[in-house]
Enzyme design. Structure first.
Site, short mmCIF file in Angstrom:
data_model
loop_
_atom_site.label_atom_id
_atom_site.label_comp_id
_atom_site.label_asym_id
_atom_site.label_seq_id
_atom_site.Cartn_x
_atom_site.Cartn_y
_atom_site.Cartn_z
N THR A 17 42.91 66.43 47.75
CA THR A 17 44.19 65.73 47.89
C THR A 17 44.45 65.24 49.32
OG1 THR A 17 45.13 67.94 48.06
CG2 THR A 17 45.33 66.85 45.94
N ASN A 18 43.89 65.92 50.32
CA ASN A 18 44.02 65.49 51.73
C ASN A 18 42.64 65.54 52.39
OD1 ASN A 18 46.87 65.66 51.45
ND2 ASN A 18 46.86 67.80 52.10
N GLY A 46 43.75 75.33 45.71
CA GLY A 46 44.47 76.03 44.65
C GLY A 46 44.20 77.53 44.66
N ILE A 104 37.18 75.30 53.88
CA ILE A 104 37.06 74.69 52.55
C ILE A 104 38.26 73.77 52.35
CG2 ILE A 104 36.80 75.18 50.08
CD1 ILE A 104 35.95 78.08 51.03
N GLY A 110 47.47 78.09 49.89
CA GLY A 110 47.38 77.88 48.46
C GLY A 110 48.37 76.88 47.89
N GLU A 164 54.60 73.55 35.80
CA GLU A 164 53.27 73.22 36.34
C GLU A 164 53.39 72.42 37.64
OE1 GLU A 164 50.51 74.33 34.97
OE2 GLU A 164 51.59 75.18 33.25
N CYS A 214 51.10 69.26 49.03
CA CYS A 214 51.51 70.55 48.43
C CYS A 214 52.98 70.84 48.71
CB CYS A 214 50.62 71.66 48.97
SG CYS A 214 50.57 71.71 50.77
P1 NAD Z 1 41.01 72.92 44.42
O1 NAD Z 1 41.45 74.34 44.48
O2 NAD Z 1 40.46 72.40 43.15
O3 NAD Z 1 39.88 72.68 45.53
C1 NAD Z 1 40.06 73.00 46.88
C2 NAD Z 1 38.72 73.34 47.51
O4 NAD Z 1 38.27 74.59 47.01
C3 NAD Z 1 37.61 72.35 47.17
O5 NAD Z 1 36.76 72.19 48.28
C4 NAD Z 1 36.88 73.03 46.01
O6 NAD Z 1 35.55 72.60 45.92
C5 NAD Z 1 36.99 74.49 46.41
N1 NAD Z 1 37.01 75.46 45.31
C6 NAD Z 1 37.77 75.40 44.19
N2 NAD Z 1 37.57 76.53 43.44
C7 NAD Z 1 36.70 77.30 44.14
C8 NAD Z 1 36.10 78.58 43.90
N3 NAD Z 1 36.36 79.29 42.81
N4 NAD Z 1 35.24 79.07 44.84
C9 NAD Z 1 34.97 78.35 45.96
N5 NAD Z 1 35.50 77.14 46.23
C10 NAD Z 1 36.34 76.62 45.33
O7 NAD Z 1 42.26 72.06 44.91
P2 NAD Z 1 42.41 70.47 45.09
O8 NAD Z 1 42.66 69.85 43.77
O9 NAD Z 1 41.31 69.96 45.92
O10 NAD Z 1 43.74 70.46 45.95
C11 NAD Z 1 45.00 70.62 45.39
C12 NAD Z 1 45.52 72.04 45.50
O11 NAD Z 1 45.51 72.47 46.84
C13 NAD Z 1 46.97 72.12 45.05
O12 NAD Z 1 47.17 73.31 44.37
C14 NAD Z 1 47.74 72.07 46.36
O13 NAD Z 1 49.01 72.66 46.29
C15 NAD Z 1 46.81 72.86 47.24
N6 NAD Z 1 46.99 72.53 48.67
C16 NAD Z 1 47.54 73.46 49.48
C17 NAD Z 1 47.72 73.16 50.82
C18 NAD Z 1 48.35 74.15 51.76
O14 NAD Z 1 48.38 73.88 52.95
N7 NAD Z 1 48.86 75.27 51.30
C19 NAD Z 1 47.34 71.91 51.33
C20 NAD Z 1 46.76 70.99 50.44
C21 NAD Z 1 46.58 71.31 49.12
#
Ligand code: NAD
Length: 479
Positions: A139-140, A220, A135, A238, A373, A271
């Site tokens: 952002t990337n 997230g 999943i 996350g 935040e 992130c």
């Molecule tokens: P997001 O959590 O909104 O979405 C990420 C993915 O999860 C998407 O594909 C979305 O459709 C899916 N998703 C979201 N909620 C879900 C749920 N309840 N059930 C199933 N799927 C769900 O995040 P975003 O805005 O796309 O990305 C930014 C976030 O990701 C930031 O918090 C950033 O820090 C984090 N991030 C972490 C890493 C890492 O390597 N730790 C890398 C990139 C981004």
């Protein structure tokens, strides 16, 4: 009746433009895009069976072809990512795509272990899980597909991707390009798959599908929780809120430049990017003066409040269910400003600046929502503290236990060690921009899936393997 030939030419040109516009949407066999989750999973399963039959040498050839395709299309995917999601900077996304293509480890990451002795030879090998559900974040979008695609296939798996719907086209085009490269290099079709219309419902169906052996979520807190509650092996990468700590021993000019370079990279979407600065008071003015020299615009007083009204939305929440206390205020980030240019953000409060301004800085108290935040935009709060102990205490607090990333600028090894021990982040960058932590200007491989919550750290092919033991008794030990 005669028809104006100019009109015919105009209509023909419009039709051609529409056909060309649609071109990337067409899907050829083997390129991995399917109408349903069941079909996407079944095709990935069939592809993984074929991959298992190939040698590791051949698998590495497929990886090389994926790297080449990703490099060749780094600009196209960067432009698509920015125009589709409305976030980030094309030039930085090009760097990120190339980074994922060239510095994600391949099959060389898989290592076997052996014990030999009186009773023969015992071997541990890293085998594939099978089909992984990945999943990916908005952002990337292309970067994560390239990085996870290379890493998961190098480990012998096939992947079903669930991209964020707001970056659908960029993600699907990346999947198609990588599959095409694999097929041209003599590999099986559909090693990477996805559904044509990604949605939360499709992601949930994918997670629950019995033929998905492992889940990897990059995003997230909600999606990390979702995969960890699924009853399958899960890797969760996350959210972060990385503090950048500066003490009085740092090279202040370099610290200022590094912090602005890191926090403005891809408009703060990574992130790992600096999300707040915590500086020892005696060097704070000097740091902020240098930050302005290196591309920051300082705002203060009512401008900070006006900016907060633009980039945050206010929610009133009861402290606890059924509570009769006064509702306490909490804030959410206004998604319309995530990943936007500093210049655009400032224009929303009536401040016009040139393109050379890459970040907005402002001094705030420690509990300001800009600090608390995860803003993911080039707005960087600066908090002054009295000494290094106060800086460390605050850094630990605002990192929220994510154990993701922290940055520190200091020449005092005791101070560096103290923060690293206290904050326990997966990545700790010393005296460099945050991106050094994923191999840009720093040693080591890259990843776009940093698994703090589940502990794999910077994921690589070995993170996507199962350890298997093979024991041969009383033979093959030759000493
Ligand atoms: P997001 O959590 O909104 O979405 C990420 C993915 O999860 C998407 O594909 C979305 O459709 C899916 N998703 C979201 N909620 C879900 C749920 N309840 N059930 C199933 N799927 C769900 O995040 P975003 O805005 O796309 O990305 C930014 C976030 O990701 C930031 O918090 C950033 O820090 C984090 N991030 C972490 C890493 C890492 O390597 N730790 C890398 C990139 C981004």
């Amino acid at each position: 009746m005669t028809i104006d030939p100019n009109l015919i030419a105009k209509i023909a040109a419009e039709v051609m433009a529409r056909v060309q516009e649609r071109q990337p949407e067409t899907v050829s066999a083997g390129e991995g895009i399917f109408p349903t989750v069941d079909e996407a999973v079944a095709a990935a399963r069939a592809a993984q069976k074929q991959l298992k039959k190939l040698s590791i040498e051949k698998r590495e050839e497929l990886i090389q072809a994926m790297r080449q395709a990703a490099c060749d299309n780094a600009e196209l995917l960067a432009e698509m990512g920015v125009s589709e999601s409305g976030m980030g900077r094309v030039s930085d996304k090009v760097i990120k795509n190339r980074l994922a293509a060239t510095k994600t480890p391949g099959t060389e990451d898989l290592k076997s272990e052996a014990w030999s002795g009186d009773r023969g030879l015992t071997l541990i090998e890293m085998g594939p899980y099978g089909v992984i559900g990945s999943i990916t974040p908005t952002t990337n979008p292309s970067e994560t597909v390239i990085c996870n695609g290379i890493g998961m296939i190098a480990a012998g798996n096939a992947v079903v991707f669930s991209p964020h719907p707001t970056a659908k086209n960029t993600s699907l085009v990346t999947i198609k390009l990588l599959n095409k490269a694999i097929i041209q290099a003599g590999g099986p079709p559909n090693l990477l798959t996805a559904v044509a219309e990604p949605s939360l419902a499709a992601t949930n169906a994918m997670m629950q599908h019995p033929d998905i052996n492992m889940l990897v979520a990059t995003g997230g807190p909600a999606v990390v929780k979702a995969v960890m509650s699924c009853g399958k092996k899960a890797i969760g990468a996350g959210a972060g809120n990385p503090p950048a700590v500066v003490d009085e021993t740092a090279d202040i000019e370099k610290a200022a430049k590094d912090i602005i370079d890191g926090c403005s990279f891809d408009n703060n979407l990574p992130c790992i990017a600096e999300k707040e600065v915590i500086v020892v008071g005696s060097v704070a003015d000097k740091l902020m003066a240098y930050m302005q020299r290196y591309g920051a615009y300082l705002i203060s007083g009512p401008d900070v409040d006006r900016l907060a009204k633009v980039i945050l939305t206010e929610k009133a929440e009861l402290a606890a269910a059924g509570c009769t206390e006064k509702p306490k205020k909490s804030y959410a980030v206004n998604k319309n400003y995530v990943g936007k240019d500093a210049r655009y953000i400032l224009s929303q409060i009536g401040i016009q600046v040139p393109d050379s301004i890459r970040a907005v800085i402002c001094e705030t108290p420690a509990d300001h929502p800009f600090v608390v935040e995860e803003l993911m935009m080039p707005v960087l709060p600066v908090v002054q503290v009295k000494d290094i102990d106060a800086a460390i205490e605050l850094a630990v607090k605002v990192e929220h236990g994510n154990r993701h990333t922290a940055i520190m600028h200091s020449k005092n090894v005791d101070n560096l060690t103290k923060l690293a021990k206290a904050i326990e982040t997966t990545i700790f960058v010393k005296n460099a921009p945050s991106y050094a932590g994923i191999g840009v200007g720093g040693e080591g491989f890259t990843t776009f899936t940093i698994a703090g919550p589940t502990g794999e750290g910077l994921t690589s092919p070995r993170s996507f393997t199962r350890q298997r033991r093979c024991v041969l008794v009383d033979a093959l030990s030759i000493v």
